[in-house]
Design a protein around this motif. Sequence first.
Motif, mmCIF file in Angstrom:
data_model
loop_
_atom_site.group_PDB
_atom_site.id
_atom_site.type_symbol
_atom_site.label_atom_id
_atom_site.label_comp_id
_atom_site.label_asym_id
_atom_site.label_seq_id
_atom_site.Cartn_x
_atom_site.Cartn_y
_atom_site.Cartn_z
ATOM 1 N N ALA A 36 0.836 -1.206 0.000
ATOM 2 C CA ALA A 36 0.000 0.000 0.000
ATOM 3 C C ALA A 36 0.870 1.255 0.000
ATOM 4 O O ALA A 36 0.492 2.275 -0.562
ATOM 5 N N TYR A 37 2.039 1.161 0.617
ATOM 6 C CA TYR A 37 2.981 2.275 0.623
ATOM 7 C C TYR A 37 3.823 2.334 -0.647
ATOM 8 O O TYR A 37 4.678 3.196 -0.798
ATOM 9 N N GLY A 38 3.601 1.400 -1.556
ATOM 10 C CA GLY A 38 4.356 1.395 -2.805
ATOM 11 C C GLY A 38 5.685 0.678 -2.699
ATOM 12 O O GLY A 38 6.548 0.830 -3.564
ATOM 13 N N LEU A 39 5.863 -0.113 -1.647
ATOM 14 C CA LEU A 39 7.127 -0.823 -1.440
ATOM 15 C C LEU A 39 7.091 -2.197 -2.101
ATOM 16 O O LEU A 39 6.135 -2.959 -1.906
ATOM 17 N N LEU A 40 8.107 -2.500 -2.866
ATOM 18 C CA LEU A 40 8.274 -3.821 -3.448
ATOM 19 C C LEU A 40 9.022 -4.654 -2.401
ATOM 20 O O LEU A 40 10.207 -4.416 -2.140
ATOM 21 N N VAL A 41 8.339 -5.602 -1.807
ATOM 22 C CA VAL A 41 8.877 -6.323 -0.647
ATOM 23 C C VAL A 41 10.194 -7.019 -0.979
ATOM 24 O O VAL A 41 11.130 -6.983 -0.181
ATOM 25 N N THR A 42 10.291 -7.612 -2.167
ATOM 26 C CA THR A 42 11.550 -8.285 -2.523
ATOM 27 C C THR A 42 12.712 -7.303 -2.513
ATOM 28 O O THR A 42 13.798 -7.625 -2.035
ATOM 29 N N GLN A 43 12.508 -6.097 -3.028
ATOM 30 C CA GLN A 43 13.561 -5.085 -3.069
ATOM 31 C C GLN A 43 13.939 -4.635 -1.661
ATOM 32 O O GLN A 43 15.124 -4.476 -1.353
ATOM 33 N N VAL A 44 12.944 -4.437 -0.792
ATOM 34 C CA VAL A 44 13.219 -4.020 0.587
ATOM 35 C C VAL A 44 14.056 -5.088 1.286
ATOM 36 O O VAL A 44 15.043 -4.770 1.949
ATOM 37 N N CYS A 45 13.682 -6.346 1.090
ATOM 38 C CA CYS A 45 14.454 -7.435 1.704
ATOM 39 C C CYS A 45 15.885 -7.457 1.174
ATOM 40 O O CYS A 45 16.840 -7.477 1.953
ATOM 41 N N GLN A 46 16.040 -7.453 -0.134
ATOM 42 C CA GLN A 46 17.377 -7.504 -0.738
ATOM 43 C C GLN A 46 18.238 -6.337 -0.281
ATOM 44 O O GLN A 46 19.411 -6.519 0.048
ATOM 45 N N SER A 47 17.665 -5.140 -0.249
ATOM 46 C CA SER A 47 18.427 -3.943 0.128
ATOM 47 C C SER A 47 18.822 -3.940 1.593
ATOM 48 O O SER A 47 19.697 -3.180 1.999
ATOM 49 N N ASN A 48 18.184 -4.796 2.376
ATOM 50 C CA ASN A 48 18.468 -4.846 3.810
ATOM 51 C C ASN A 48 18.995 -6.206 4.247
ATOM 52 O O ASN A 48 18.893 -6.586 5.410
ATOM 53 N N HIS A 49 19.557 -6.945 3.277
ATOM 54 C CA HIS A 49 20.291 -8.182 3.540
ATOM 55 C C HIS A 49 19.433 -9.251 4.219
ATOM 56 O O HIS A 49 19.885 -9.943 5.135
ATOM 57 N N LEU A 50 18.201 -9.381 3.742
ATOM 58 C CA LEU A 50 17.283 -10.398 4.247
ATOM 59 C C LEU A 50 16.746 -11.185 3.064
ATOM 60 O O LEU A 50 16.330 -10.598 2.060
ATOM 61 N N LYS A 51 16.774 -12.504 3.171
ATOM 62 C CA LYS A 51 16.226 -13.327 2.093
ATOM 63 C C LYS A 51 14.727 -13.074 1.987
ATOM 64 O O LYS A 51 14.064 -12.743 2.965
ATOM 65 N N TYR A 52 14.204 -13.277 0.796
ATOM 66 C CA TYR A 52 12.759 -13.198 0.577
ATOM 67 C C TYR A 52 12.214 -14.571 0.203
ATOM 68 O O TYR A 52 11.127 -14.949 0.584
ATOM 69 N N TYR A 53 13.008 -15.328 -0.537
ATOM 70 C CA TYR A 53 12.588 -16.641 -1.027
ATOM 71 C C TYR A 53 13.373 -17.718 -0.286
ATOM 72 O O TYR A 53 14.598 -17.700 -0.263
ATOM 73 N N TYR A 54 12.630 -18.657 0.319
ATOM 74 C CA TYR A 54 13.252 -19.710 1.124
ATOM 75 C C TYR A 54 13.026 -21.098 0.533
ATOM 76 O O TYR A 54 13.208 -22.096 1.212
ATOM 77 N N GLY A 55 12.614 -21.178 -0.701
ATOM 78 C CA GLY A 55 12.404 -22.464 -1.356
ATOM 79 C C GLY A 55 10.947 -22.652 -1.738
ATOM 80 O O GLY A 55 10.049 -21.964 -1.255
ATOM 81 N N SER A 56 10.721 -23.625 -2.614
ATOM 82 C CA SER A 56 9.397 -23.821 -3.192
ATOM 83 C C SER A 56 8.341 -24.278 -2.180
ATOM 84 O O SER A 56 7.166 -24.072 -2.403
ATOM 85 N N CYS A 57 8.739 -24.877 -1.115
ATOM 86 C CA CYS A 57 7.776 -25.322 -0.106
ATOM 87 C C CYS A 57 7.855 -24.469 1.150
ATOM 88 O O CYS A 57 7.863 -24.972 2.279
ATOM 89 N N SER A 58 7.918 -23.163 0.924
ATOM 90 C CA SER A 58 7.925 -22.231 2.049
ATOM 91 C C SER A 58 7.196 -20.964 1.635
ATOM 92 O O SER A 58 6.975 -20.711 0.452
ATOM 93 N N ILE A 59 6.810 -20.188 2.629
ATOM 94 C CA ILE A 59 6.164 -18.896 2.409
ATOM 95 C C ILE A 59 6.709 -17.931 3.452
ATOM 96 O O ILE A 59 6.937 -18.325 4.598
ATOM 97 N N ALA A 60 6.968 -16.703 3.045
ATOM 98 C CA ALA A 60 7.487 -15.694 3.977
ATOM 99 C C ALA A 60 6.559 -14.489 3.972
ATOM 100 O O ALA A 60 6.190 -13.997 2.902
ATOM 101 N N TYR A 61 6.184 -14.037 5.143
ATOM 102 C CA TYR A 61 5.432 -12.791 5.312
ATOM 103 C C TYR A 61 6.374 -11.772 5.966
ATOM 104 O O TYR A 61 7.055 -12.090 6.940
#
Length: 179
Positions: A147-172
Amino acid sequence: MIDIVQLEKLGKEQGFSYVEPLDCGTLELREEVRQMCEANTCHMYGRCWSCPPGCGTLEECREKIGQYREGIIVQTVGELEDELDGEAMMETEQRHKEYFYAFEKILRPHYPNMLAIGSGCCTKCKVCTYPDAPCRFPGQAFSSMEAYGLLVTQVCQSNHLKYYYGSCSIAYTSCYLLL
């Protein structure tokens, strides 16, 4: 300066899988993310104060975020039986929201001007007053990162946090802007 070690400890005690420092200078509010909201695939566009257009224009969101330098980014990662395990996805989302609300209550006395930005729309009320009456809980409601216009993958990458943990996982993912 925030005490990331203490915040990480408190966040993990709350239940989050990951708690990392957030450099607010990395937050890029993007028109194309807002346009995804306008596509209304979640069916919340124009239905609550925490989603566009109720949460303000992108410029108004940029102005709010611009007041902060530091924060934390938090994640709840869930395991799925398979890539289509909707039940586990919803359970993980529910746990993340519970952690998010509870941690906000812990942080608020120490950071009274904190801006909490969550995952998904605000669920504080069963039915939002938008647009007929003001928000019932303006100090407790939250908007999503999208809603704030943030692309979550970019925020994670820019702050050294993984976004994708594998095909059988989900991250909020959510964040708290503290200073």
